[in-house]
Design an enzyme around this catalytic site. Sequence first.
Site: not given
Length: 365
Positions: A56, A175
């Site tokens: 604002e 992995s």
Amino acid sequence: MSFSAADHGFMARALQLAQRGLYSTTPNPRVGCVMVRNGRVIGEAWHEKAGQPHAEAAALAAIVGAGDTALGATAYVTLEPCSHFGRTPPCADALIEAGVVRVVAAMQDPNPLVAGRGLTRLAKAGIDVGSGLLAAEAQELNIGFVSRMTRGRPWLWLKVAASLDGKTALSNGVSQWITGADARRDAHAWRARSCAVLTGIGTVKDDNPRLTVREVPTTRQPLRVVIDSRLETPPDAAVLEGGNVLIAAAQDDAERSAALRARGAEIVLLPNAQGKVNLAELLQELGRRGINEVLAEAGTRLNGSLLREGCVDELLIYQAPILIGDVARGMFGLAELSDLAGVQRLDIIERRSVGADFRIRARLA
């Protein structure tokens, strides 16, 4: 209160602006503001970084910088204007002083220091106040901030990369890489928006990850959190490079602690009755440190523990179109069920392709 099509359009723009603070506002919320008079935008801004002007105030400054004022304007803001002094003055007061005649907020601020007080202050000053416009979208943008304000703990995404048959690594621990480069880049974007990335000592030993954001631009690196009950993290582990590391342990060891602190790590002791790290208390500790969102990237055992202990809010699963086979590591180390009544139900909130892979977002029902 009913809202017009124009109201929806201006609030949608405010949300777009708020999105620009996705990687930079922590511990503050992401907020956008659009100032409108006679159907025309006269100023707009977003909160860019903690300590800098709120949305604002930045929008008001932009109007003044353009040689105008906000007198008679409507302010569309994605979060209730604050009413207290923090690093910056109250935005509610700034809007009142600027002569704004209407304020539309997407949602009320869950911060107990605000919690409706900002809107009340505006209304008492004679400003027409409304809230609830695109509230779900605003809450989703600040889901971690809302979690920390209402539960005292961050929102936790559990990220998993798996094959189509639900395997995350070979039986020997290998992995890299199950998913493709596009999926890994997308996962780094989730790292970038998170305040902290969490893993376990098993992943540190198996993969020696850095857990930093590298695949997408970022203005900051998240805190790296390692769950390491016995302080087994090697002093030369890649995760320790550059500091900004918190190690959660269950027992102290003077020699190991000294070696890890010498590498810049902070150590916090959070034991549970079983001699492991108290995961729920760790999340509360992260909340006290202003951490809004956590991305967990761990192995099967810690994934299971996080789920069992109620620490997971959402699963972020990247699934590759490959099959690995039964003799491999699964996604979650959970106990065997004898009755389907005991299953964990999920709400699928998103499915999308990421390169050759798929990303699934699922929230615990």
